[in-house]
Design an enzyme around this catalytic site. Structure first.
Site, PDB file in Angstrom:
ATOM      1  N   VAL A  71       3.709   3.257   2.849  1.00  0.00           N
ATOM      2  CA  VAL A  71       5.148   2.737   2.522  1.00  0.00           C
ATOM      3  C   VAL A  71       5.434   3.203   1.193  1.00  0.00           C
ATOM      4  CG1 VAL A  71       6.396   0.530   2.104  1.00  0.00           C
ATOM      5  CG2 VAL A  71       4.803   0.745   3.676  1.00  0.00           C
TER       6      VAL A  71
ATOM      7  N   ASP B 268       0.682  -1.153  -0.016  1.00  0.00           N
ATOM      8  CA  ASP B 268      -0.023   0.086  -0.007  1.00  0.00           C
ATOM      9  C   ASP B 268       0.911   1.102  -0.141  1.00  0.00           C
ATOM     10  OD1 ASP B 268      -1.751   2.160   0.628  1.00  0.00           O
ATOM     11  OD2 ASP B 268      -2.894   0.797   1.896  1.00  0.00           O
ATOM     12  N   HIS B 269       0.877   2.186  -0.883  1.00  0.00           N
ATOM     13  CA  HIS B 269       1.713   3.354  -1.145  1.00  0.00           C
ATOM     14  C   HIS B 269       1.234   4.196  -0.291  1.00  0.00           C
ATOM     15  CE1 HIS B 269       4.783   5.670  -3.072  1.00  0.00           C
ATOM     16  NE2 HIS B 269       4.671   4.971  -4.305  1.00  0.00           N
ATOM     17  N   ARG B 270       0.377   4.269   0.465  1.00  0.00           N
ATOM     18  CA  ARG B 270       0.021   5.204   1.464  1.00  0.00           C
ATOM     19  C   ARG B 270       0.974   5.454   2.753  1.00  0.00           C
ATOM     20  NH1 ARG B 270      -6.300   4.207   1.217  1.00  0.00           N
ATOM     21  NH2 ARG B 270      -5.530   2.059   1.499  1.00  0.00           N
TER      22      ARG B 270
END
Length: 199
Positions: A175, A171-173
């Site tokens: 990490v 999850d790019h939010r």
């Protein structure tokens, strides 16, 4: 989601598993060693030991890992608590207990909640490589393929090794890509130097 892929030569890992199992007691699977390596990599790169709550990132001191279990009633992901503090045989026993109770539909709801990462292993079906979907609010899930003998290059010469391919969905939010890449580097190094998993 974004994805980070890696491959590891796991001949030494498989030999370590044989030595552990030859000693008797609880049988340790390849997946147990993978789960233990995931927890170790989370301690090396603690920025991945997080969840996304919707508006903030929550960090954890210990590593709880959800393990995907296919049952005739569907897929469940019971959570093994404190994997970073368990020996590999303790982890194997805890996982075996969760798998049996998952098959018998005897898991408590609390055992299906929590964790920062999941491990989904389709290697036993011969699947070489796949991407898995994150279980919110966890920040990542590791998809594990089959270990297969393949040609590799060692010091400029062709050789044969057992190679395991993995894909980390992130999850790019909470990490970023560089953090996930450092985690994958650490994880592959652990699989290729498996004594470090037990340290």
């Amino acid at each position: 989601h974004f994805y980070v892929r890696g491959s590891a030569r796991v001949d030494r890992l498989l030999e370590l598993r044989r030595e552990i199992n030859d000693a008797g007691g609880v049988k340790v699977s390849v997946n147990d060693l993978v789960v233990k390596a995931v927890a170790k990599a989370h301690t090396v790169v603690p920025e991945l030991n997080v969840i996304w709550t919707g508006d903030t990132v929550r960090h954890f001191a210990h590593v709880d890992v959800a393990v995907a279990v296919a049952t005739e009633h569907g897929l469940v992901t019971p959570v093994v608590r404190g994997v970073d503090r368990l020996t590999v045989t303790e982890l194997a026993a805890a996982t075996q207990d969760l798998v049996v109770r998952a098959q018998e539909k005897r898991l408590q709801q609390s055992e299906l909640e929590g964790g920062t990462v999941s491990v989904s292993n389709l290697g036993m079906f011969g699947t070489e490589e796949f991407s898995a979907i994150i279980n919110p609010p966890q920040s990542s899930i590791l998809a594990v393929g089959a270990a297969r003998q393949e040609p590799v290059v060692v010091d400029g010469a062709l050789a044969v090794a057992t190679v395991l391919r993995v894909t980390l969905s992130v999850d790019h939010r909470p990490v970023d890509g560089a953090t996930a890449a450092r985690w994958m580097q650490s994880f592959v190094e652990l699989l290729e130097h498996p004594a470090r998993i037990l340290a």
